[in-house]
Design a protein around this motif. Structure first.
Motif, short mmCIF file in Angstrom:
data_model
loop_
_atom_site.label_atom_id
_atom_site.label_comp_id
_atom_site.label_asym_id
_atom_site.label_seq_id
_atom_site.Cartn_x
_atom_site.Cartn_y
_atom_site.Cartn_z
N PHE A 167 0.88 -1.36 -0.10
CA PHE A 167 -0.09 0.00 0.00
C PHE A 167 0.85 1.20 -0.02
N GLY A 168 0.15 2.27 -0.24
CA GLY A 168 0.93 3.70 -0.37
C GLY A 168 -0.11 4.87 -0.79
N THR A 169 0.38 6.09 -1.01
CA THR A 169 -0.44 7.05 -1.07
C THR A 169 -0.76 7.65 -2.80
N ALA A 170 0.10 6.89 -3.69
CA ALA A 170 -0.04 6.92 -5.00
C ALA A 170 -0.34 5.83 -5.60
N SER A 171 -1.27 6.02 -6.80
CA SER A 171 -1.62 4.61 -7.42
C SER A 171 -0.54 4.00 -8.06
N ARG A 172 -0.71 2.62 -7.97
CA ARG A 172 0.36 1.77 -8.49
C ARG A 172 1.85 1.97 -8.09
N THR A 173 2.11 2.67 -6.71
CA THR A 173 3.22 2.83 -6.00
C THR A 173 2.94 2.20 -4.64
N TYR A 174 3.65 1.30 -4.51
CA TYR A 174 3.38 0.73 -2.82
C TYR A 174 4.59 0.60 -1.89
N PRO A 175 4.95 1.71 -1.38
CA PRO A 175 6.42 1.52 -0.37
C PRO A 175 6.10 0.74 0.69
N GLU A 176 4.99 0.50 1.21
CA GLU A 176 4.58 -0.43 2.42
C GLU A 176 4.17 -1.60 2.15
N LYS A 177 4.57 -2.47 2.99
CA LYS A 177 3.90 -3.89 2.82
C LYS A 177 4.06 -4.59 4.06
N THR A 178 2.93 -5.46 4.08
CA THR A 178 2.84 -6.21 5.31
C THR A 178 3.52 -7.63 5.10
N GLY A 179 3.92 -8.28 6.09
CA GLY A 179 4.49 -9.54 5.99
C GLY A 179 3.54 -10.59 5.52
N PRO A 180 4.21 -11.67 4.94
CA PRO A 180 3.25 -12.83 4.36
C PRO A 180 2.31 -13.53 5.55
N CYS A 181 1.15 -13.89 5.36
CA CYS A 181 0.40 -14.67 6.06
C CYS A 181 -0.36 -15.71 5.50
N GLN A 182 -0.68 -16.99 5.90
CA GLN A 182 -1.17 -18.00 5.42
C GLN A 182 -2.76 -17.69 5.66
N VAL A 183 -3.48 -17.72 4.55
CA VAL A 183 -4.79 -17.52 4.48
C VAL A 183 -5.49 -19.03 4.35
N PRO A 184 -6.31 -19.37 5.57
CA PRO A 184 -6.86 -20.69 5.51
C PRO A 184 -8.07 -20.68 4.51
N ALA A 185 -8.22 -22.04 4.14
CA ALA A 185 -9.41 -22.18 3.07
C ALA A 185 -10.85 -21.76 4.03
N GLY A 186 -11.70 -21.02 3.26
CA GLY A 186 -12.93 -20.84 3.93
C GLY A 186 -13.16 -19.87 5.36
N ALA A 187 -11.81 -19.20 5.70
CA ALA A 187 -11.98 -18.61 7.12
C ALA A 187 -11.18 -17.33 6.61
N PRO A 188 -11.86 -16.19 7.38
CA PRO A 188 -11.15 -14.87 6.97
C PRO A 188 -9.79 -14.64 7.68
N LEU A 189 -9.02 -13.79 7.10
CA LEU A 189 -7.75 -13.44 7.57
C LEU A 189 -7.81 -11.83 7.64
N GLU A 190 -7.28 -11.07 8.79
CA GLU A 190 -7.32 -9.76 8.86
C GLU A 190 -5.96 -9.33 8.80
#
Length: 134
Positions: free
Chosen positions: A72-95
């Motif tokens: 994510f970032g404040t300009a379209s198609r420019t993303y200087p910030e990034k979260t760490g990777p997370c496992q998204v389980p099947a059928g359960a939400p991840l926030e």
């Protein structure tokens, strides 16, 4: 007839929350595996919620298990910030909670997804949100 100020503020907050939930979208199925591979051709649902002046929560729901992160970032198609990777389980939400944001600012984001067994991250379409105004 005049509306009491407290009731007006609650009504305004309800409208803002409703608009953020209306921004949720369901993305079409697509093969997220590297070319020639087999991947989780799954539908993803993204919902933005709990907006504040400095944070927002992105909830991800996937039919198939996968690994994801958010840029994510404040300009379209420019993303200087990034979260760490997370496992998204099947059928359960991840926030993903995006924090440290600037008040009254438009942000652009995209979800990166890959199969749980590795491979390249594939970007989902860009979305945007606005942090809480004064």
């Amino acid at each position: 007839m005049k509306m009491p100020l407290a009731l007006f503020k609650l009504s305004a907050i309800a409208v803002v929350v409703a608009l953020h939930f209306a921004a949720a979208r369901t993305l079409p199925a697509q093969d997220r595996a590297p070319r020639g591979g087999r991947g989780p051709a799954s539908d993803l649902s993204l919902i933005l919620g709990r907006p504040t002046d400095r944070s927002i929560t992105l909830s991800v729901l996937s039919r198939a298990a996968c690994e994801a992160c958010v840029e994510f970032g404040t300009a379209s198609r420019t993303y200087p910030e990034k979260t760490g990777p997370c496992q998204v389980p099947a059928g359960a939400p991840l926030e993903f909670e995006l924090t440290g944001l600037k008040p009254d600012t438009r942000y652009y984001y995209r979800l990166l997804v890959r199969p749980t067994d590795g491979g390249e991250y594939r970007p989902e379409p860009e979305g945007n949100f606005h942090t809480q105004r004064a």
